[in-house]
Scaffold this motif. Structure first.
Motif, PDB file in Angstrom:
ATOM      1  N   HIS A  32       0.814  -1.216   0.000  1.00  0.00           N
ATOM      2  CA  HIS A  32       0.000   0.000   0.000  1.00  0.00           C
ATOM      3  C   HIS A  32       0.849   1.268   0.000  1.00  0.00           C
ATOM      4  O   HIS A  32       0.469   2.269  -0.608  1.00  0.00           O
ATOM      5  CB  HIS A  32      -0.929   0.016   1.217  1.00  0.00           C
ATOM      6  CG  HIS A  32      -2.087  -0.917   1.098  1.00  0.00           C
ATOM      7  ND1 HIS A  32      -3.373  -0.499   0.858  1.00  0.00           N
ATOM      8  CD2 HIS A  32      -2.150  -2.280   1.195  1.00  0.00           C
ATOM      9  CE1 HIS A  32      -4.185  -1.544   0.809  1.00  0.00           C
ATOM     10  NE2 HIS A  32      -3.462  -2.639   1.015  1.00  0.00           N
ATOM     11  N   LEU A  33       1.984   1.244   0.687  1.00  0.00           N
ATOM     12  CA  LEU A  33       2.786   2.453   0.861  1.00  0.00           C
ATOM     13  C   LEU A  33       4.122   2.425   0.131  1.00  0.00           C
ATOM     14  O   LEU A  33       4.694   3.488  -0.165  1.00  0.00           O
ATOM     15  CB  LEU A  33       3.053   2.694   2.350  1.00  0.00           C
ATOM     16  CG  LEU A  33       1.837   2.773   3.270  1.00  0.00           C
ATOM     17  CD1 LEU A  33       2.280   2.909   4.720  1.00  0.00           C
ATOM     18  CD2 LEU A  33       0.956   3.936   2.887  1.00  0.00           C
ATOM     19  N   GLY A  34       4.607   1.231  -0.153  1.00  0.00           N
ATOM     20  CA  GLY A  34       5.946   1.083  -0.712  1.00  0.00           C
ATOM     21  C   GLY A  34       6.197   1.857  -2.002  1.00  0.00           C
ATOM     22  O   GLY A  34       7.219   2.541  -2.126  1.00  0.00           O
ATOM     23  N   PRO A  35       5.306   1.758  -3.008  1.00  0.00           N
ATOM     24  CA  PRO A  35       5.569   2.479  -4.262  1.00  0.00           C
ATOM     25  C   PRO A  35       5.767   3.979  -4.058  1.00  0.00           C
ATOM     26  O   PRO A  35       6.667   4.581  -4.648  1.00  0.00           O
ATOM     27  CB  PRO A  35       4.313   2.185  -5.092  1.00  0.00           C
ATOM     28  CG  PRO A  35       3.844   0.854  -4.605  1.00  0.00           C
ATOM     29  CD  PRO A  35       4.115   0.883  -3.130  1.00  0.00           C
ATOM     30  N   ALA A  36       4.952   4.608  -3.219  1.00  0.00           N
ATOM     31  CA  ALA A  36       5.089   6.047  -2.981  1.00  0.00           C
ATOM     32  C   ALA A  36       6.373   6.348  -2.208  1.00  0.00           C
ATOM     33  O   ALA A  36       7.061   7.328  -2.493  1.00  0.00           O
ATOM     34  CB  ALA A  36       3.878   6.585  -2.223  1.00  0.00           C
ATOM     35  N   CYS A  37       6.678   5.506  -1.224  1.00  0.00           N
ATOM     36  CA  CYS A  37       7.918   5.700  -0.462  1.00  0.00           C
ATOM     37  C   CYS A  37       9.132   5.651  -1.390  1.00  0.00           C
ATOM     38  O   CYS A  37      10.065   6.456  -1.271  1.00  0.00           O
ATOM     39  CB  CYS A  37       8.052   4.637   0.622  1.00  0.00           C
ATOM     40  SG  CYS A  37       6.870   4.794   1.988  1.00  0.00           S
TER      41      CYS A  37
END
Length: 479
Positions: A32-37
């Motif tokens: 859920h968060l990895g791509p944006a991070c």
């Protein structure tokens, strides 16, 4: 994370700290968060600082609810099933039913309508179709606007549809991108499912049945796509607060320039007025006001008009014209004390200053130039909003004036070409089935944008668009 009524997942959250669930949940959270991070080179704490703690916790909640639906390998265990088996006796019957409903839930994109503040709203599933359903909800209904797009899990508990905790409000552009991404991903999932079923030789099923099964499997795993697109949009908005560079028709950056020449004597105004009237590029509106124009098609003369050049295609542009089609380069105002030029770029202000200085000669003193950027103008206007609203006009009269102006505007718009409708007018587009759907989407967009972000006492927020739908014969589509 407390839900509607007494529904609470606090026990499950404590269960999540057990060793067997920590690493699997970290894997789901990373989806859920990895791509944006990775794209923004931030960790979750830095992202939370940018988008705000509330939004960050909502995203965490979306990942958590997604994890509640997962079967964890190697033995296919599920955290809800495990928790209820071991600690279910501590939960109320309502909580157990809510958890069981979440276990089999999936994220979807919904369109909001018929909002009853503090009670409920209708939600139309934009991905799976079907009729809108009534959702019992208290807090979210106070901030939702008609035709908002939200990503959420809606579950049936004790005969009532309720929202789970992870609700993501999508801007129109982000919602469109989400639909495109999900459509493409669903098609790929269907191809992979058909390929897999051919390899294992399952019992014969129709292509339609295969598609339905593939769609169910896809929706069960699609939640990270919602989070990825929402978070990317939220970060892009938060990190880029600057306005785009706006260009005028000459290709110059728009800034607002005011050049003031003081008059040297009381009788100078009459002489300057006659000189202004002698310049073809200055079109007189009254004794004290002229438009500095560029005629169409442009015929360059020695009047100080700019040489022809192409407008760079690097930002939105603005062109002010008269009814004749002539471009307005600036405005000139003459009073008993000053000669004033206003233009929307430094370049135009400089050219106009040279023309007026030559024209007025010794009748005026040295000029003084004031410049405001678009950001400064908007900041100044925002600062005066409350003063503007504190008008002497009664609220009822303000609403009557605003509503009347909106009605006049939209009545004309119904017969004008709209780019979103393929350059057809709303009336023309509404004559076909496909056109009616497009017009309904267009009406929902303008209604949502008119009301979005406004206080309940704002006249814009209270405007009733019903007559537009009725006038176009589209009332059945307004839900």
């Amino acid at each position: 994370m407390t839900m509607l009524g007494n529904h609470s997942l606090s026990g499950l959250m404590k269960w999540l700290t057990h060793e067997e669930w920590r690493e699997p949940f970290a894997d789901v959270l990373d989806l859920h968060l990895g791509p944006a991070c990775e794209d923004y080179e931030m960790d979750f704490e830095e992202i939370a600082e940018v988008i705000g703690d509330h939004a960050a916790m909502t995203l965490w909640g979306c990942a958590f609810e997604d994890f509640l639906t997962q079967s964890i390998e190697p033995d296919g265990r599920n955290i809800i099933e495990d928790y209820l088996k071991r600690r279910g006796w501590k939960e109320s019957a309502g909580n157990r039913r809510y958890m069981e409903a979440l276990r089999n839930s999936c994220m979807s994109l919904y369109e909001v309508s018929e909002i009853v503040p503090g009670q409920s709203f209708l939600a139309r599933d934009l991905l799976r179709g079907g009729e809108p359903i009534r959702v019992r909800e208290h807090s979210a209904t106070k901030s939702l606007q008609l035709w908002d797009k939200i990503a959420a899990r809606i579950v049936a508990v004790s005969g009532k549809n309720v929202l789970a905790g992870g609700l993501l409000p999508f801007r129109p552009s982000a919602a469109t991108l989400l639909m495109e991404e999900l459509t493409a991903a669903r098609k790929e999932a269907r191809r992979e499912f058909r390929k897999l079923t051919k390899e294992v030789q399952p019992p014969p099923r129709s292509t339609r049945e295969d598609g339905q099964i593939a769609d169910l499997l896809f929706m069960a795993t699609a939640a990270p796509i919602f989070s990825n697109i929402w978070l990317d949009d939220a970060l892009a908005c938060a990190l880029d607060q600057s306005l785009p560079t706006i260009l005028n028709s000459d290709g110059d950056e728009v800034v607002f320039c005011r050049v003031r020449f003081p008059l040297r004597s009381g009788g100078a105004a009459a002489e300057i007025r006659e000189r202004l009237r002698a310049v073809p590029a200055f079109q007189e509106e009254n004794d004290g006001f002229w438009n500095w124009i560029e005629r169409q098609p442009a015929k360059r003369k020695s009047s100080g008009q700019p040489a022809s050049r192409s407008v760079p295609q690097q930002g939105p542009s603005v062109r002010v014209t008269l009814d004749t089609g002539d471009t307005v380069l600036g405005n000139i105002e003459l009073t008993d004390k000053a000669l004033v030029l206003e233009a929307n770029s430094r370049e135009r202000a400089e050219r106009g200053t040279a023309i007026l200085a030559d024209l007025a000669g010794t009748l005026v003193g040295p000029s003084l130039t004031e410049i405001e950027t678009l950001e400064q103008v908007m900041t100044r206007r925002d600062g005066s909003t409350h003063q503007d609203q504190a008008s002497d006009l009664p609220a009822e009269l303000q609403a009557e004036l605003v509503h009347g102006a909106l009605t006049d505007h939209y009545r004309k718009t119904l017969d004008e070409p709209i780019p979103a409708l393929g350059d057809l007018s709303p009336r023309a587009a509404a004559r076909t089935a496909a056109g009616r759907r497009k017009v309904a989407d267009w009406l929902k967009h303008i209604e949502n944008q008119t009301k979005s972000g406004r206080q309940s006492d704002d006249p814009m927020a209270s405007y009733d668009f019903t007559w537009l739908w009725r006038d176009l014969g589209l009332e059945k589509l307004r839900r």
